[in-house]
Design an enzyme around this catalytic site. Structure first.
Site, PDB file in Angstrom:
ATOM      1  N   SER A 245     131.894 -62.837  23.872  1.00  0.00           N
ATOM      2  CA  SER A 245     130.492 -62.983  24.288  1.00  0.00           C
ATOM      3  C   SER A 245     130.461 -63.523  25.712  1.00  0.00           C
ATOM      4  CB  SER A 245     129.770 -63.949  23.350  1.00  0.00           C
ATOM      5  OG  SER A 245     130.216 -65.267  23.611  1.00  0.00           O
ATOM      6  N   LYS A 246     129.255 -63.674  26.240  1.00  0.00           N
ATOM      7  CA  LYS A 246     129.078 -64.169  27.615  1.00  0.00           C
ATOM      8  C   LYS A 246     129.784 -65.513  27.829  1.00  0.00           C
ATOM      9  CE  LYS A 246     125.105 -61.754  29.255  1.00  0.00           C
ATOM     10  NZ  LYS A 246     124.209 -61.438  28.115  1.00  0.00           N
ATOM     11  N   ARG A 247     129.823 -66.283  26.758  1.00  0.00           N
ATOM     12  CA  ARG A 247     130.487 -67.580  26.792  1.00  0.00           C
ATOM     13  C   ARG A 247     131.929 -67.466  27.304  1.00  0.00           C
ATOM     14  NH1 ARG A 247     132.926 -69.516  22.603  1.00  0.00           N
ATOM     15  NH2 ARG A 247     132.311 -67.724  21.341  1.00  0.00           N
ATOM     16  N   GLY A 249     132.970 -65.559  29.605  1.00  0.00           N
ATOM     17  CA  GLY A 249     133.056 -65.231  31.032  1.00  0.00           C
ATOM     18  C   GLY A 249     132.413 -63.891  31.329  1.00  0.00           C
TER      19      GLY A 249
END
Ligand code: GLU
Length: 475
Positions: A245-247, A249
């Site tokens: 996920s965006k978490r 990067g």
């Protein structure tokens, strides 16, 4: 040979092309190419709030850059609203769709109530009971509503080409919203209609869509449409083994492209995210992937995205590349870093040659080559080899300068410089006494290509100037 196989990549333009959806695009592309079928591109932009033109541009641009050419499209769902309207009408006519007037608050209260009773939340079907005429009147009067599909509660079975037989109980799902209004169909509905309208034979997509499949199958049945075959690709996991996920990067293709990852390397890397050739082979071109790819060799379990592997593959492709191509690709990075306003291949090739073996991504090129374009900056301490005194280093550099001075301009090349300098260096007990400060004087770096190669590229005059500057530093 046309086999009638048709696949599609159907991204929503609500974000960029990234490792996840690009892998989906690749697997669709490979499968259709291998089978002599058609690969089409459909932009699922029915969500007006979240869809953006810039994301569509990003998707098209980066798919093209990766070399994943589509045969048909791009079709935009926003331009096909009439087709969905017609299908909605059919649903209404068959009594399989109804207006729902339940408010957000009512739905939320229902949800909370169901959760508190330990039930899986689902729509109660309340508005299904409304008389058609009454509902139509309320809708015409402007009362806010959505359109729901009257789901048949039953067991829906399908065979997934990767995961085998799958069964869902649609009774657990409740009637789904298929459109916000006549002009705004939602994903499950427009995708189902389009998959049929576009004669898609194989729906290959991420595992996160697996629970949408029974809904789409029921919609197909209600609309009298053909069912395609399904293949759900394994989740992509970050290195911490949780869903990417965006978490984790920035995994956009544009980002990796900017860093100087090559399209070939990204393709090779993506192919191995869930597919394996059944051999030890790890390097694949797009054309070899087309030959070797098969859905049977796609795994069920999550595929871990390891950036070190991508870097390794990228470095491999960089080493394999012709010097000219690598130099061409490097020039924009040198410009971007402000090292040169313009550079010819003739200037850059000899520099790049020295680094081809160690470049992992093009982004590193300016950092590795900067000293060719500007005087190196470093501290005098870096010139010191082991425990030799600064005075002795300075003396070594002075002698080195004399030796270099004696080499004629026409003989200024790596072999001759080396042949002439080495015997002197060998005489110092440790050759590092000459070679280390020479290399640092020329590059200003702790690690770099060898001193003779660098001197050759810099030329005699510049080499001597840098050796002189180094001696000044030691004073
Ligand atoms: N627009 C959907 C997505 O981007 C497509 C899913 C599908 O392939 O059916 O996730």
């Amino acid at each position: 040979m046309a086999t009638g196989i048709r696949t599609r990549f159907a991204p929503s333009p609500t974000g960029p092309l990234h490792m996840g959806n690009a892998r989906t695009a690749l697997f669709n592309y490979l499968f259709s190419r291998k089978e002599g079928g058609v690969f089409l591109l459909r932009i699922e932009d029915t969500d007006k709030e979240r869809s953006e033109k810039r994301w569509e541009e990003d998707l098209l641009e980066n798919l093209t850059w990766l070399g994943l050419a589509w045969d048909e499209g791009p079709f935009r769902q926003s331009e096909r609203v009439d087709i969905y309207k017609e299908a909605l009408q059919t649903l209404f006519q068959k009594g399989k769709a109804y207006y729902c007037f339940c408010t957000e608050d009512e739905l939320e209260a229902l949800r909370q109530d169901q959760i508190s009773r330990g039930e899986t939340p689902k729509y109660s079907g309340k508005c299904r009971a409304l008389k058609a005429e009454e509902a139509e009147q309320r809708q015409k009067n402007g009362e806010p509503s959505v359109i729901r599909f009257a789901l048949e509660p039953r067991k829906v079975k399908f065979h997934d080409l990767i995961r085998g037989n799958i069964e869902f109980d649609t009774g657990l799902m409740g009637d789904i919203v298929v459109a916000k209004d006549w002009e705004t169909p939602l994903y499950n509905f427009s995708a189902t209609v389009d998959d049929a309208a576009m004669d898609i034979t194989h729906v290959i997509r991420g595992e996160d869509h697996i629970s949408n499949t029974p809904k789409q199958i029921l919609l197909q049945e209600a609309l009298g449409l053909k069912r395609p075959l399904y293949a759900h690709l394994p989740l992509i996991l970050g290195e911490d083994r949780t869903k990417l996920s965006k978490r984790h990067g920035d995994f956009s293709i544009a980002h990796f492209r900017k860093q100087g990852y090559l399209a070939e390397a990204i393709i090779n890397f993506l192919a191995l995210l869930g597919w394996n050739p059944g051999t030890e082979k790890e390097i694949f071109s797009l054309s070899s992937l087309i030959k070797e790819f098969s859905l049977e060799r796609v795994q069920k379990g999550g595929a871990m995205l390891q950036l070190r592997k991508l870097e390794w593959i990228n470095a491999f492709f960089i080493r394999q590349m012709s010097l000219q191509k690598l130099s061409e690709l490097s020039i924009p990075y040198l410009k971007e870093a402000g090292l040169v306003a313009d550079a010819s291949l003739k200037t850059v090739e000899p520099m790049v040659r020295l680094y081809q073996e160690r470049i992992k991504k093009l982004f590193e090129v300016p950092e590795l080559l900067d000293f060719f374009f500007k005087k190196p900056e470093y501290s005098a301490d870096l010139l010191v080899w082991k425990d030799v005194s600064k005075k002795d280093i300075s003396k070594a550099l002075q002698e080195l300068a004399t030796v270099l001075q004696s080499i004629e301009e026409k003989d200024w090349n790596k072999e001759i410089i080396e042949t002439i300098v080495m015997p002197h260096a060998e005489r110092q007990g440790s050759r590092g006494v000459w070679l280390w400060p020479m290399r640092v004087a020329l590059t200003g770096k702790e690690a770099s290509a060898g001193p003779f190669e660098v001197a050759t590229v810099l030329g005699k005059k510049e080499t001597l100037e840098r050796v002189a500057s180094a001696r000044k530093k030691l004073r």
